[in-house]
Scaffold this motif. Structure first.
Motif, PDB file in Angstrom:
ATOM      1  N   MET A 248     -77.462  -6.907 -28.315  1.00  9.34           N
ATOM      2  CA  MET A 248     -76.771  -8.285 -27.865  1.00  9.34           C
ATOM      3  C   MET A 248     -77.460  -9.391 -27.660  1.00  9.34           C
ATOM      4  O   MET A 248     -78.603  -9.274 -26.823  1.00  9.34           O
ATOM      5  N   THR A 249     -77.409 -10.578 -27.930  1.00  5.62           N
ATOM      6  CA  THR A 249     -78.225 -11.668 -27.681  1.00  5.62           C
ATOM      7  C   THR A 249     -77.573 -12.330 -26.748  1.00  5.62           C
ATOM      8  O   THR A 249     -76.607 -12.301 -25.988  1.00  5.62           O
ATOM      9  N   ASP A 250     -78.536 -13.376 -26.390  1.00  9.53           N
ATOM     10  CA  ASP A 250     -78.348 -14.174 -25.070  1.00  9.53           C
ATOM     11  C   ASP A 250     -76.935 -15.090 -25.026  1.00  9.53           C
ATOM     12  O   ASP A 250     -76.417 -15.579 -24.147  1.00  9.53           O
ATOM     13  N   SER A 251     -76.354 -15.025 -26.590  1.00 11.44           N
ATOM     14  CA  SER A 251     -75.215 -15.494 -26.597  1.00 11.44           C
ATOM     15  C   SER A 251     -73.922 -15.002 -26.394  1.00 11.44           C
ATOM     16  O   SER A 251     -72.895 -15.802 -26.171  1.00 11.44           O
ATOM     17  N   ALA A 252     -74.125 -13.905 -26.140  1.00 13.73           N
ATOM     18  CA  ALA A 252     -72.711 -12.975 -26.008  1.00 13.73           C
ATOM     19  C   ALA A 252     -72.215 -13.395 -24.630  1.00 13.73           C
ATOM     20  O   ALA A 252     -73.033 -13.725 -23.583  1.00 13.73           O
ATOM     21  N   PRO A 253     -70.920 -13.374 -24.444  1.00 12.17           N
ATOM     22  CA  PRO A 253     -70.363 -13.775 -23.055  1.00 12.17           C
ATOM     23  C   PRO A 253     -70.641 -12.760 -21.979  1.00 12.17           C
ATOM     24  O   PRO A 253     -70.950 -11.440 -22.468  1.00 12.17           O
ATOM     25  N   LYS A 254     -70.979 -13.004 -20.619  1.00 18.27           N
ATOM     26  CA  LYS A 254     -71.335 -12.228 -19.813  1.00 18.27           C
ATOM     27  C   LYS A 254     -70.680 -12.412 -18.685  1.00 18.27           C
ATOM     28  O   LYS A 254     -69.559 -13.306 -18.584  1.00 18.27           O
ATOM     29  N   ALA A 255     -70.686 -11.482 -17.743  1.00 16.97           N
ATOM     30  CA  ALA A 255     -69.747 -11.407 -16.420  1.00 16.97           C
ATOM     31  C   ALA A 255     -70.141 -12.590 -15.637  1.00 16.97           C
ATOM     32  O   ALA A 255     -71.244 -12.833 -15.519  1.00 16.97           O
ATOM     33  N   GLY A 256     -69.109 -12.992 -14.898  1.00 22.66           N
ATOM     34  CA  GLY A 256     -69.294 -14.014 -13.820  1.00 22.66           C
ATOM     35  C   GLY A 256     -69.787 -15.547 -14.172  1.00 22.66           C
ATOM     36  O   GLY A 256     -69.517 -15.802 -15.542  1.00 22.66           O
ATOM     37  N   PRO A 257     -70.781 -16.036 -13.417  1.00 24.63           N
ATOM     38  CA  PRO A 257     -71.049 -17.206 -13.539  1.00 24.63           C
ATOM     39  C   PRO A 257     -72.091 -17.468 -14.766  1.00 24.63           C
ATOM     40  O   PRO A 257     -72.521 -18.644 -15.139  1.00 24.63           O
ATOM     41  N   SER A 258     -72.488 -16.573 -15.356  1.00 22.89           N
ATOM     42  CA  SER A 258     -73.766 -16.704 -16.204  1.00 22.89           C
ATOM     43  C   SER A 258     -73.037 -16.718 -17.777  1.00 22.89           C
ATOM     44  O   SER A 258     -73.981 -16.442 -18.841  1.00 22.89           O
ATOM     45  N   LYS A 259     -71.929 -16.831 -17.799  1.00 22.71           N
ATOM     46  CA  LYS A 259     -71.392 -17.201 -19.266  1.00 22.71           C
ATOM     47  C   LYS A 259     -71.951 -18.506 -19.825  1.00 22.71           C
ATOM     48  O   LYS A 259     -72.368 -19.201 -19.184  1.00 22.71           O
ATOM     49  N   PRO A 260     -72.107 -18.177 -21.299  1.00 21.23           N
ATOM     50  CA  PRO A 260     -72.836 -19.298 -21.845  1.00 21.23           C
ATOM     51  C   PRO A 260     -72.285 -20.714 -22.057  1.00 21.23           C
ATOM     52  O   PRO A 260     -70.983 -20.723 -21.761  1.00 21.23           O
ATOM     53  N   ARG A 261     -73.043 -21.664 -21.856  1.00 19.46           N
ATOM     54  CA  ARG A 261     -72.515 -23.085 -22.019  1.00 19.46           C
ATOM     55  C   ARG A 261     -72.036 -23.362 -23.441  1.00 19.46           C
ATOM     56  O   ARG A 261     -72.532 -22.952 -24.275  1.00 19.46           O
ATOM     57  N   LEU A 262     -70.838 -24.029 -23.497  1.00 19.17           N
ATOM     58  CA  LEU A 262     -69.925 -24.031 -24.783  1.00 19.17           C
ATOM     59  C   LEU A 262     -70.277 -25.542 -25.253  1.00 19.17           C
ATOM     60  O   LEU A 262     -70.545 -26.525 -24.444  1.00 19.17           O
ATOM     61  N   GLY A 263     -70.168 -25.790 -26.501  1.00 23.87           N
ATOM     62  CA  GLY A 263     -70.288 -27.356 -26.968  1.00 23.87           C
ATOM     63  C   GLY A 263     -69.143 -27.408 -28.121  1.00 23.87           C
ATOM     64  O   GLY A 263     -68.756 -26.263 -28.604  1.00 23.87           O
ATOM     65  N   TYR A 264     -68.764 -28.537 -28.223  1.00 21.20           N
ATOM     66  CA  TYR A 264     -67.343 -28.858 -28.965  1.00 21.20           C
ATOM     67  C   TYR A 264     -67.863 -30.164 -29.667  1.00 21.20           C
ATOM     68  O   TYR A 264     -68.089 -31.326 -28.924  1.00 21.20           O
ATOM     69  N   ILE A 265     -67.703 -30.019 -31.095  1.00 22.39           N
ATOM     70  CA  ILE A 265     -68.108 -31.175 -32.004  1.00 22.39           C
ATOM     71  C   ILE A 265     -66.865 -31.677 -32.723  1.00 22.39           C
ATOM     72  O   ILE A 265     -66.501 -30.914 -33.537  1.00 22.39           O
ATOM     73  N   GLY A 266     -66.344 -32.821 -32.778  1.00 18.29           N
ATOM     74  CA  GLY A 266     -65.388 -33.145 -33.354  1.00 18.29           C
ATOM     75  C   GLY A 266     -63.983 -33.047 -32.468  1.00 18.29           C
ATOM     76  O   GLY A 266     -63.324 -32.034 -32.351  1.00 18.29           O
ATOM     77  N   LEU A 267     -63.459 -34.216 -31.861  1.00 18.46           N
ATOM     78  CA  LEU A 267     -62.569 -34.311 -30.992  1.00 18.46           C
ATOM     79  C   LEU A 267     -61.256 -35.020 -31.761  1.00 18.46           C
ATOM     80  O   LEU A 267     -60.717 -35.676 -30.961  1.00 18.46           O
ATOM     81  N   GLY A 268     -60.893 -34.483 -32.630  1.00 22.14           N
ATOM     82  CA  GLY A 268     -59.617 -35.059 -33.251  1.00 22.14           C
ATOM     83  C   GLY A 268     -58.415 -34.289 -33.115  1.00 22.14           C
ATOM     84  O   GLY A 268     -58.191 -34.058 -31.778  1.00 22.14           O
ATOM     85  N   ASN A 269     -57.433 -34.514 -33.905  1.00 20.83           N
ATOM     86  CA  ASN A 269     -56.056 -33.892 -33.627  1.00 20.83           C
ATOM     87  C   ASN A 269     -56.181 -32.578 -33.406  1.00 20.83           C
ATOM     88  O   ASN A 269     -55.490 -32.106 -32.436  1.00 20.83           O
ATOM     89  N   MET A 270     -57.184 -31.747 -33.876  1.00 21.81           N
ATOM     90  CA  MET A 270     -57.254 -30.444 -33.616  1.00 21.81           C
ATOM     91  C   MET A 270     -58.234 -30.017 -32.520  1.00 21.81           C
ATOM     92  O   MET A 270     -58.058 -29.324 -31.518  1.00 21.81           O
ATOM     93  N   GLY A 271     -59.528 -30.748 -32.690  1.00 25.22           N
ATOM     94  CA  GLY A 271     -60.470 -30.395 -31.770  1.00 25.22           C
ATOM     95  C   GLY A 271     -60.218 -30.767 -30.455  1.00 25.22           C
ATOM     96  O   GLY A 271     -60.705 -29.965 -29.290  1.00 25.22           O
ATOM     97  N   ALA A 272     -59.440 -31.969 -30.202  1.00 25.90           N
ATOM     98  CA  ALA A 272     -59.485 -32.412 -28.687  1.00 25.90           C
ATOM     99  C   ALA A 272     -58.287 -31.382 -27.972  1.00 25.90           C
ATOM    100  O   ALA A 272     -58.922 -30.912 -26.883  1.00 25.90           O
ATOM    101  N   PRO A 273     -57.341 -31.075 -28.516  1.00 32.50           N
ATOM    102  CA  PRO A 273     -56.559 -29.923 -27.776  1.00 32.50           C
ATOM    103  C   PRO A 273     -57.283 -28.686 -27.599  1.00 32.50           C
ATOM    104  O   PRO A 273     -57.082 -28.130 -26.391  1.00 32.50           O
TER     105      PRO A 273
END
Length: 314
Positions: free
Chosen positions: A1-26
């Motif tokens: 399992m890589t560092d990108s896998a979700p982990k328990a508690g506060p150590s969950k990975p930081r997320l990024g979102y690119i493209g905040l249009g009609n679908m991306g924003a919600p």
């Protein structure tokens, strides 16, 4: 399992979102409470403001997002924009750390997804094609379906965060499979729309109220499941007579052929051509895997004769 896998508690990975249009924003809005934090990017500065005001970090380029985030969603217009976001001069790959997962939610060519996944792999980055179904309404309600093509490792990494905005998260297969599933799903969608226009023309020619017909269709599809109601087998091969599905699908075929024949007959009397109805009548049995055999044809009246008999005794 890589560092990108979700982990328990506060150590969950930081997320990024690119493209905040009609679908991306919600979709991105539902990630604002993600414990690991969220970085957002859009070509329009005004699109960022609601997110930065709510605590997300703003980024001016995809590279800036990748410098912060380990799982990055991309919802842009087309293949060209996806290529630029992933591999352009200020793209994700210019700063992404090994183990980063990039998810393409845009509906692009499956070949583009496979190609970009290969380029990402050379940098130690995992790419998944993760197209979505459910429209803007589903995005606003958090009820989307997402079809993910990628490795088991990448799927496990994205499953939990994607569950923030999707009601159904499926692993379609390897990279490219998510897009192929979306294309098959949308084939049904838009062929159905074309069939809807044909049904509307028949109803209009018959003097019926189209809005009322629409209410009936939406009501009964919500009960029966619509076209998806028959998509329960794991193959399109012909159904053997000892298969439990045989009697069910033969019943569907018989009802369908009868009703299609009656609709075609009505169209003929109204001098209205119904090409999709003719195609459906010709291909329904074979498509269901229960094409009429000799005994069926001897035992049951043909759709044409059913329509004729019905008309004569009406």
């Amino acid at each position: 399992m890589t560092d990108s896998a979700p982990k328990a508690g506060p150590s969950k990975p930081r997320l990024g979102y690119i493209g905040l249009g009609n679908m991306g924003a919600p979709m991105a809005t539902r990630l604002l409470d993600w414990p690991g934090g969220l970085a957002v990017c859009d070509a329009r500065a005004e699109a960022l403001e609601p997110f930065t005001s709510a605590g997300a970090s703003g980024a001016s380029t995809p590279a800036d997002v990748a410098a912060q985030a380990r799982i990055i969603s991309v919802t842009v217009l087309d293949d060209a924009q996806v290529r630029e976001v992933v591999g352009g001069p200020h793209g994700i790959l210019s700063t992404a750390q090994p183990g980063t997962v990039v998810a393409i939610h845009s509906t692009i060519s499956d070949t583009t997804a496979v190609e970009l996944a290969g380029i990402c792999r050379q940098r130690g980055v995992l790419l998944v094609d993760a197209p979505i179904s459910g429209g803007a309404g589903g995005a606003a309600q958090g009820r989307l379906a997402v079809m993910i093509g990628g490795s088991d490792e990448a799927f496990e990494a994205v499953r939990e965060p994607f569950g923030s905005w999707a009601e159904l998260v499926v692993h379609a297969g390897d990279v490219g499979a998510g897009t192929r599933m979306k294309l098959a799903r949308n084939l049904l969608h838009f062929v159905s729309f074309t069939a809807t226009t044909e049904a509307a023309r028949l109803a209009e020619a018959a003097g019926l109220d189209l809005r009322t017909l629409g209410k009936v269709v939406r009501h009964t599809d919500a009960i029966t499941g619509g076209a998806g109601a028959i998509m329960l087998r794991d193959t399109t091969a012909p159904v053997s007579e000892d298969d439990p599905w045989f009697s069910i699908l033969r019943h569907v075929r018989n009802l369908g052929e009868k009703d299609l024949a009656l609709a075609i007959d009505l169209g003929d009397r109204l001098d209205l051509d119904l090409p999709l109805a003719h195609l459906a009548l010709a291909g329904l049995g074979a498509g269901l895997g229960v094409e009429n055999d000799r005994e069926d044809r001897l035992a049951e009246p043909s759709p044409a004769s059913t329509a004729s008999t019905t008309r004569e005794h009406a």
